[in-house]
Structures are given as C-alpha cells and as structure tokens.
Enzyme design. Structure first.
Site, PDB file in Angstrom:
ATOM      1  N   ALA A  60       0.809  -1.231   0.000  1.00 48.33           N
ATOM      2  CA  ALA A  60       0.000   0.000   0.000  1.00 48.33           C
ATOM      3  C   ALA A  60       0.832   1.266   0.000  1.00 48.33           C
ATOM      4  CB  ALA A  60      -0.934  -0.002   1.213  1.00 48.33           C
TER       5      ALA A  60
ATOM      6  N   ARG B 172      10.470   7.756  -1.827  1.00 47.00           N
ATOM      7  CA  ARG B 172      11.800   8.042  -2.375  1.00 47.00           C
ATOM      8  C   ARG B 172      11.922   7.693  -3.862  1.00 47.00           C
ATOM      9  NH1 ARG B 172      15.276   4.955   1.977  1.00 47.00           N
ATOM     10  NH2 ARG B 172      13.225   4.145   2.561  1.00 47.00           N
TER      11      ARG B 172
ATOM     12  N   GLN C  19      -6.158  -0.428   1.953  1.00 50.84           N
ATOM     13  CA  GLN C  19      -5.782   0.250   3.201  1.00 50.84           C
ATOM     14  C   GLN C  19      -5.774   1.742   2.845  1.00 50.84           C
ATOM     15  OE1 GLN C  19      -1.670   0.093   4.311  1.00 50.84           O
ATOM     16  NE2 GLN C  19      -2.063   0.334   6.509  1.00 50.84           N
TER      17      GLN C  19
ATOM     18  N   GLY D   1       0.855   2.098   8.863  1.00 53.59           N
ATOM     19  CA  GLY D   1       1.884   1.187   9.338  1.00 53.59           C
ATOM     20  C   GLY D   1       1.678  -0.252   8.879  1.00 53.59           C
ATOM     21  N   THR D   2       2.754  -1.024   8.972  1.00 54.55           N
ATOM     22  CA  THR D   2       2.711  -2.410   8.477  1.00 54.55           C
ATOM     23  C   THR D   2       1.777  -3.283   9.324  1.00 54.55           C
ATOM     24  OG1 THR D   2       4.789  -2.756   9.691  1.00 54.55           O
ATOM     25  CG2 THR D   2       4.963  -2.409   7.327  1.00 54.55           C
TER      26      THR D   2
ATOM     27  N   GLY E 227      15.002  -2.661  10.466  1.00 56.35           N
ATOM     28  CA  GLY E 227      14.668  -3.167  11.794  1.00 56.35           C
ATOM     29  C   GLY E 227      15.743  -4.147  12.261  1.00 56.35           C
TER      30      GLY E 227
ATOM     31  N   ASN F 188      15.758  -7.438  10.059  1.00 56.47           N
ATOM     32  CA  ASN F 188      14.476  -8.001   9.671  1.00 56.47           C
ATOM     33  C   ASN F 188      14.286  -7.781   8.184  1.00 56.47           C
ATOM     34  OD1 ASN F 188      11.748  -8.492   9.209  1.00 56.47           O
ATOM     35  ND2 ASN F 188      11.098  -6.567  10.164  1.00 56.47           N
TER      36      ASN F 188
ATOM     37  N   ASN G 295      14.149   1.011  -2.417  1.00 59.55           N
ATOM     38  CA  ASN G 295      13.454   2.222  -1.977  1.00 59.55           C
ATOM     39  C   ASN G 295      13.578   3.417  -2.913  1.00 59.55           C
ATOM     40  OD1 ASN G 295      12.365   1.230   0.576  1.00 59.55           O
ATOM     41  ND2 ASN G 295      14.512   0.974   1.113  1.00 59.55           N
TER      42      ASN G 295
ATOM     43  N   TYR H 123       9.632  -2.827 -46.540  1.00 54.51           N
ATOM     44  CA  TYR H 123       8.570  -2.849 -45.542  1.00 54.51           C
ATOM     45  C   TYR H 123       7.531  -3.873 -45.971  1.00 54.51           C
ATOM     46  CZ  TYR H 123       4.420  -1.861 -42.893  1.00 54.51           C
ATOM     47  OH  TYR H 123       3.319  -2.024 -42.089  1.00 54.51           O
TER      48      TYR H 123
HETATM   49  C1  UD1 Z   1       9.988  -2.621   7.334  1.00 56.39           C
HETATM   50  C2  UD1 Z   1      10.155  -3.192   8.747  1.00 56.39           C
HETATM   51  C3  UD1 Z   1      11.630  -3.261   9.094  1.00 56.39           C
HETATM   52  C4  UD1 Z   1      12.343  -4.116   8.048  1.00 56.39           C
HETATM   53  C5  UD1 Z   1      12.089  -3.558   6.649  1.00 56.39           C
HETATM   54  C6  UD1 Z   1      12.655  -4.522   5.634  1.00 56.39           C
HETATM   55  C7  UD1 Z   1       8.177  -2.436   9.963  1.00 56.39           C
HETATM   56  C8  UD1 Z   1       7.657  -1.521  10.993  1.00 56.39           C
HETATM   57  N1  UD1 Z   1       9.475  -2.343   9.685  1.00 56.39           N
HETATM   58  O1  UD1 Z   1      10.493  -1.293   7.394  1.00 56.39           O
HETATM   59  O2  UD1 Z   1      11.793  -3.842  10.375  1.00 56.39           O
HETATM   60  O3  UD1 Z   1      13.735  -4.145   8.320  1.00 56.39           O
HETATM   61  O4  UD1 Z   1      10.680  -3.439   6.417  1.00 56.39           O
HETATM   62  O5  UD1 Z   1      12.605  -3.959   4.350  1.00 56.39           O
HETATM   63  O6  UD1 Z   1       7.446  -3.239   9.447  1.00 56.39           O
HETATM   64  N2  UD1 Z   1       3.144  -0.866   3.798  1.00 56.39           N
HETATM   65  C9  UD1 Z   1       1.777  -0.929   3.706  1.00 56.39           C
HETATM   66  N3  UD1 Z   1       1.016  -0.148   4.521  1.00 56.39           N
HETATM   67  C10 UD1 Z   1       1.559   0.685   5.443  1.00 56.39           C
HETATM   68  C11 UD1 Z   1       2.970   0.728   5.527  1.00 56.39           C
HETATM   69  C12 UD1 Z   1       3.739  -0.060   4.710  1.00 56.39           C
HETATM   70  O7  UD1 Z   1       1.231  -1.662   2.901  1.00 56.39           O
HETATM   71  O8  UD1 Z   1       0.796   1.359   6.149  1.00 56.39           O
HETATM   72  C13 UD1 Z   1       3.946  -1.713   2.907  1.00 56.39           C
HETATM   73  C14 UD1 Z   1       4.870  -0.935   2.014  1.00 56.39           C
HETATM   74  O9  UD1 Z   1       4.237  -0.664   0.787  1.00 56.39           O
HETATM   75  C15 UD1 Z   1       6.052  -1.878   1.842  1.00 56.39           C
HETATM   76  C16 UD1 Z   1       6.061  -2.678   3.130  1.00 56.39           C
HETATM   77  O10 UD1 Z   1       4.786  -2.504   3.728  1.00 56.39           O
HETATM   78  O11 UD1 Z   1       5.862  -2.772   0.757  1.00 56.39           O
HETATM   79  C17 UD1 Z   1       7.133  -2.204   4.079  1.00 56.39           C
HETATM   80  O12 UD1 Z   1       6.903  -0.863   4.406  1.00 56.39           O
HETATM   81  P1  UD1 Z   1       8.091   0.149   4.520  1.00 56.39           P
HETATM   82  O13 UD1 Z   1       7.534   1.484   4.862  1.00 56.39           O
HETATM   83  O14 UD1 Z   1       8.961   0.059   3.338  1.00 56.39           O
HETATM   84  O15 UD1 Z   1       8.808  -0.432   5.823  1.00 56.39           O
HETATM   85  P2  UD1 Z   1      10.299  -0.210   6.215  1.00 56.39           P
HETATM   86  O16 UD1 Z   1      10.436   1.116   6.842  1.00 56.39           O
HETATM   87  O17 UD1 Z   1      11.172  -0.535   5.091  1.00 56.39           O
HETATM   88 CA    CA Z   2      11.088  -0.726   2.856  1.00 54.03          CA
END
Ligand code: UD1
Ligand code: CA
Length: 495
Positions: free
Chosen positions: A12, A17, A77, A82-83, A144, A174, A232, A370
C-alpha cells in the site's frame, strides 16, 4: 501441506523516495513488477488465499493484480498507518484465517521461492508463534534490528529510528518476510500501539508482544543476503536489477546457454532459453521470449515476447511478438513488429520492417523493405526496396505473394493485391492489380534515351569530357533497352 495458509503482501505504500506517480510496487524489474516478483516467490508456499494490501495508486495496483494474479484478493488500506495496521486491514477483509499467515513486504524482489518455502516449513515444523526471515548485513542502516533472546530465539524487533545505541550495533536485520500462527497474530495485532517515532502500528511489534507472553519466536537466517534487499529509490532499483541480471545469467549459463558478455546481457526472469543457445553482447531478452536450441541472438538485440526456433540467428535487431522459425535469419538492423511469423529458414535481411506478415519456409526479404499485412509464400523472393503499401489512409489491406514468386527491386505492392505463384514483378513497378501465377507484371514507363544530350546540354564539363572519351574508345551502348521491356532487372537474387 499440513496447515491452511494465507499469504498477505504489503503493497500500500507510496514509496516516496521513488518520486514517481506509479506506486513503487508496480515498477518493473527484469520482467515482473516488484509485486509480481514477491507474488511469484510466495506462490510455491501454496496459499489457500492470497491477499494484497493496496493503498497508494490502489486502482492501478488492483488492475495489475487482476492481470498477474487473478485469484488474489486486493484489500484497500485507505490510509497507510503502518505495516501492522496493513495486516490488520488485510485479515479483517477475509474469512478468519487459520493455520499459518505468511506476510511479505511488497518491495523485496530478489526473494527466492525456496527461501519462503523453507521459512514457512521451519515455522510450522518448529511450532513457533512467529518466525522472521533475517540476514546479517554489513550496513543495517534504516532497517529493523533483530534483538535476540538469551536462549537464541528472538526477543523482539526494533526499528532503526527507535533503537538504542546498543541496538543500532546489531547487524542482524528483519527482512520483512514472516510466518505467523494465524490466531496468535490476530490477537497480537489488536494490541499494537502507535507509541513509536513514526506514530504507526508496526507489524514488528507483534514479535515483542508474543515473546513477552511466553510464545516461542524463531528467526530464519537467509544464506543469500541479496534476497532480503529492499528497494526504496531508483538507484537501489538499478543495483537490484544488476544483481538479478547476474543471478539469471548465471542460472542460464549453468543450464547450458552461452552468454558471451553477462555484464551487458539482460534476460527477464520470464524468458526461456534452450540448450546451446548463444547470446551475444548488448542483448535484452524480454517478456515471454523463448530462444531455441543452438539459436544465436545478438550482439545488440532487443527481443520482446518473441519465439526463436532452433538454430535461428538474430543479429542487431529489434523484435516484438514475432515468431522466428527454425534456422531462420534476421538482421542486421531489422525491426520485426507484432504478428511477424517466419517459417523455417526464412530470411529477413538488413533494414527491413515487418508487421503482421507471414514468411513461408525459405522466403526472403533481404534488403531495405517494408512488409506489412502480408502473406509471403515459401521460397518467394522480395527484392530490395520493396514496399507493401498496406494502408490507404483509412483501412489496412492484405497482400499475398505466392510460392516462389519473384518481386523485383523497388516494387510497390498496393494492397489488396495478389502476386501468383512463380509470378514476377519487374523492378520499379507499382503493382495494384493481381498478377496471375507465372506472369510478369511490369508497370514502368518506357525508357527513352536522348542521344548526345550531355555534350549538347553540358558542354565543357567533366561529364561531357567523360562521354567524349567513351566515344573515342568506340563505346556506344551498354545494352539495348529501347521499349523498356527487359525483365525484372535489378533484382538482388536474395543474396
Ligand atoms: C519494514 C520493517 C523493518 C524491516 C524492513 C525490511 C516495519 C515496521 N518495519 O520497514 O523492520 O527491516 O521493512 O525492508 O514493518 N506498507 C503498507 N502499509 C503501510 C505501511 C507499509 O502496505 O501502512 C507496505 C509498504 O508498501 C512496503 C512494506 O509494507 O511494501 C514495508 O513498508 P516500509 O515502509 O517500506 O517499511 P520499512 O520502513 O522498510
Ligand atoms: Ca522498505
């Protein structure tokens, strides 16, 4: 498969970047979008259900998903909170999952399916509440960190921006790929707080919550760190593209394909090559392209969705949705457009464009032509500079050139028109009417030679001098051509 499995892909986010109107997960990387790569990696984990969380560019993402994975469900979403929130939204949208929930970040394109399968199998076999894919990396900035428990399990995961100096020193990160017990995940998601630097619900906090409640948490260490690399910005895209190129090329070389210059050979993950195929430098093979055994492609080719038969050669050319038969040859410098179909040993030579055209076995279009909307019979020869005039400004029309017909150089075939089997057209003819089999069509104006024109009209020039010297040597005429009959002279005999 022992347990029910649900796959959730997080896609989502905008990917700020990237600075792009296109959602990050829809950017392509050697034949698939990021989302496509992650779904392909998850596919062998044999999910009963696959949910993709979409948000930024949801309409585009949903349409793309319908194309590449129609059995998957897109869940919106609306706000990216957040994830953890993303997984909560995903699970709320489907019937209560049981068994294992596999969660994958949508931006980890180099992930291998065997790694996902190994993670899930280890998770299920070990009876963990949650298992995270981790990697030891030289520079963990932004990622992470995995905080290990004294016994070797996992205590929790801390985000870079929330980490203490001591936690920042941890090099185990992670990767954003996880397996969870469905019921425990759902319960923990209900307890997530937004008490962190970004004010988001972190999926990673589920680990600390489950660990604190005494549930076993496991880590699965990836042996190949590249599999865990996120993507990213466009510079990271380029770096991952090069890594994937090297991986793909290496796999093809180990399976019997010669790649002369792997650094300049870009093969989509969706392409297939057969044994002893040769790919020369600066070549891109894209989409559903298939290269047959002992075929030679390159240097300097781009082939898109093209099928190349065994032993065919394609040199410095661009092709799209074309079928090139066994032993056929193309190039240099030709452009095969969609619907081109060359049967065995057919030839398209230099500076030729084809579109929606079939060349029968052994047919030749050797130079500067052609051929659009055409059926060219077996062994027919289309001379240099022939144009198939297929478009009248409103509609496209078809041209048929019969078996072993001979089209003289610089003919214009004005469609719709048929050149019969074994018929000839004289060089320079504009052919707008059908030519019966075995006939010669000639539409040239008769030639008239005006004797002595140069000394009369250009006296005192080098031209006149040369003509005078030829006269002194007794040269009169090279050939009788009055009346303009002749034959299809000027043909190129399909050299
Ligand atoms: C996340 C992890 C981090 C890990 C990293 C690996 C969390 C809090 N952190 O960080 O520990 O090392 O991935 O690459 O999970 N997304 C959604 N909805 C949201 C937010 C994100 O669908 O509300 C999706 C994004 O599109 C992406 C993925 O989740 O595909 C990860 O989100 P991103 O913001 O890139 O997390 P990181 O900060 O990279
Ligand atoms: Ca990421």
């Amino acid at each position: 498969m022992s347990q029910a499995r649900t796959v959730v892909v997080l896609a989502a986010g905008e990917g700020k970047r990237m600075k792009s109107a296109l959602p990050k997960v829809l950017h392509p990387l050697l034949g698939r979008t990021l989302l496509g790569h992650v779904l392909a990696a998850a596919a062998p984990a044999a999910a009963d259900r696959t949910v993709v969380v979409v948000g930024f560019g949801a309409d585009q993402a949903t349409a793309h998903l319908a194309e590449i994975a129609p059995q998957a469900t897109a869940v919106l979403q609306a706000e990216q909170r957040g994830t953890g929130h993303a997984v909560r939204v995903a699970l709320a949208a489907v019937p209560e999952p049981t068994g294992t929930v596999v969660v994958l970040n949508g931006d980890v394109p180099l992930l291998r399916s065997r790694t996902v399968t190994a993670l899930v199998e280890a998770h299920e076999a070990g009876g963990a509440a949650a298992t995270v894919l981790t990697a030891q990396v030289p520079d963990p900035t932004g990622l992470g960190r995995v905080v290990r428990a004294p016994g070797g399990g996992v205590e929790r995961i801390v985000e870079h921006r929330d980490a203490t100096a001591e936690e920042l020193a941890i090099r185990e990160i992670n990767a954003g790929i996880y397996a969870f017990d469905a019921a425990l995940l759902r319960a923990a998601l209900g307890k997530l707080s937004t008490d962190n630097d970004q004010g988001e619900e972190y999926l990673t906090d589920v680990f600390g919550l489950l660990g604190a409640a005494g549930h076993p948490i496991a880590a699965h260490l990836a042996t190949d760190v590249t599999e865990t690399l996120g993507c990213n910005d466009r510079s990271e895209f380029a770096a991952l593209r090069a890594l994937l190129r090297d991986r793909v090329n290496r796999e093809w070389m180990l399976s019997g394909v010669t790649i002369l210059d792997p650094a300049t050979t870009w093969i989509d993950v969706t392409v297939r090559l057969e044994r002893d195929a040769v790919v020369d430098q600066n070549t891109q093979l894209r989409g559903a392209t298939v290269v047959g055994a002992e075929a030679v492609v390159g240097p300097d080719c781009t082939l898109i969705d093209t099928t190349i038969g065994a032993g065919a050669t394609v040199l410095r050319s661009h092709t799209e949705e074309a079928v090139i038969g066994e032993g056929a040859t193309v190039g240099p410098f030709s452009y095969l457009r969609p619907g081109t179909r060359m049967e065995e040993r057919a030839k398209v030579g230099a500076f030729v464009e084809t579109k929606n055209a079939t060349l029968g076995a052994g047919a030749k279009v050797p130079h500067l032509s052609y051929a659009g909307d055409a059926t060219i019979g077996p062994k027919a020869n289309v001379g240099a500079g022939t144009i198939f005039a297929n478009y009248d400004g409103v509609n496209k029309h078809h041209t048929e050139v019969g078996e072993a017909a001979f089209v003289g150089s610089n003919s214009v075939l004005v469609a719709p028109v048929r050149i019969g089997a074994g018929a000839f057209t004289a060089a320079g003819s504009a052919v707008a009417q059908d030519v019966p089999p075995g006939a010669l069509a000639i539409t040239r104006a008769p030639q008239h030679n005006s004797a002595g024109w140069t000394p009369r009209k250009r006296p005192g020039t080098t031209y006149a001098d040369a003509a005078a010297r030829a006269g002194a040597r007794g040269e009169t005429s090279h050939r009788e051509s009055a009346g303009g009959a002749g034959g299809p002279a000027g043909d190129t005999a399909g050299a």
